[in-house]
Design a protein around this motif. Structure first.
Motif, PDB file in Angstrom:
ATOM      1  N   ALA A  20       0.829  -1.199   0.000  1.00 18.70           N
ATOM      2  CA  ALA A  20       0.000   0.000   0.000  1.00 18.70           C
ATOM      3  C   ALA A  20       0.867   1.255   0.000  1.00 18.70           C
ATOM      4  CB  ALA A  20      -0.914  -0.003   1.223  1.00 18.70           C
ATOM      5  N   ALA A  21       0.366   2.289  -0.623  1.00 18.84           N
ATOM      6  CA  ALA A  21       1.114   3.549  -0.708  1.00 18.84           C
ATOM      7  C   ALA A  21       1.349   4.155   0.669  1.00 18.84           C
ATOM      8  CB  ALA A  21       0.371   4.539  -1.599  1.00 18.84           C
ATOM      9  N   ASP A  22       0.444   3.894   1.622  1.00 19.13           N
ATOM     10  CA  ASP A  22       0.589   4.472   2.958  1.00 19.13           C
ATOM     11  C   ASP A  22       1.235   3.500   3.945  1.00 19.13           C
ATOM     12  OD1 ASP A  22      -1.459   2.662   3.232  1.00 19.13           O
ATOM     13  OD2 ASP A  22      -2.804   4.018   4.294  1.00 19.13           O
ATOM     14  N   PHE A  23       1.911   2.501   3.454  1.00 16.58           N
ATOM     15  CA  PHE A  23       2.500   1.454   4.298  1.00 16.58           C
ATOM     16  C   PHE A  23       3.359   2.025   5.426  1.00 16.58           C
ATOM     17  CE2 PHE A  23       6.200  -1.243   5.201  1.00 16.58           C
ATOM     18  CZ  PHE A  23       5.552  -2.342   5.740  1.00 16.58           C
ATOM     19  N   ASP A  24       4.190   2.997   5.114  1.00 12.33           N
ATOM     20  CA  ASP A  24       5.114   3.524   6.129  1.00 12.33           C
ATOM     21  C   ASP A  24       4.669   4.874   6.710  1.00 12.33           C
ATOM     22  OD1 ASP A  24       5.568   4.942   3.843  1.00 12.33           O
ATOM     23  OD2 ASP A  24       7.737   4.687   3.835  1.00 12.33           O
ATOM     24  N   ASP A  25       3.401   5.225   6.525  1.00 10.35           N
ATOM     25  CA  ASP A  25       2.884   6.439   7.148  1.00 10.35           C
ATOM     26  C   ASP A  25       2.801   6.244   8.663  1.00 10.35           C
ATOM     27  OD1 ASP A  25       2.649   7.592   4.697  1.00 10.35           O
ATOM     28  OD2 ASP A  25       0.458   7.550   4.623  1.00 10.35           O
TER      29      ASP A  25
END
Length: 92
Positions: free
Chosen positions: A69-74
């Motif tokens: 997911a694009a927000d994996f490391d948010d």
């Protein structure tokens, strides 16, 4: 481990290097006291991609991770971080 005087090691370094490549280990001495060891070099670390491919073939795995997911490391939301975990249930 074989012990060898430093003078002999100096004169036979190429031979000793070949033997070390085959897995032998030597203790080099000066005046009967150990000063160094000739041992095989350690294999460099890192990911063994060939081993991973072999493991996947042997176990019928076609893909491990297909999407991140694009927000994996948010950062996680604050309320998630301050909410206590539920109590552990032990097996009885």
């Amino acid at each position: 481990m074989t012990t060898i005087p430093i003078r002999d090691a100096k004169n036979r370094l190429t031979e000793l290097a070949r033997r070390v490549e085959d897995g032998e280990r030597f203790t080099v001495t000066r005046n009967g006291k150990p000063v160094m060891e000739l041992v095989p070099a350690k294999k460099q670390g890192g990911i063994d991609w060939e081993g991973l491919d072999a493991y996947k073939r042997e176990n019928g795995i076609t893909d491990i991770v297909t999407y991140v997911a694009a927000d994996f490391d948010d950062p996680l939301p604050e309320d998630f971080l301050i909410t206590p975990l539920p109590p552990l249930v032990s097996d009885r």
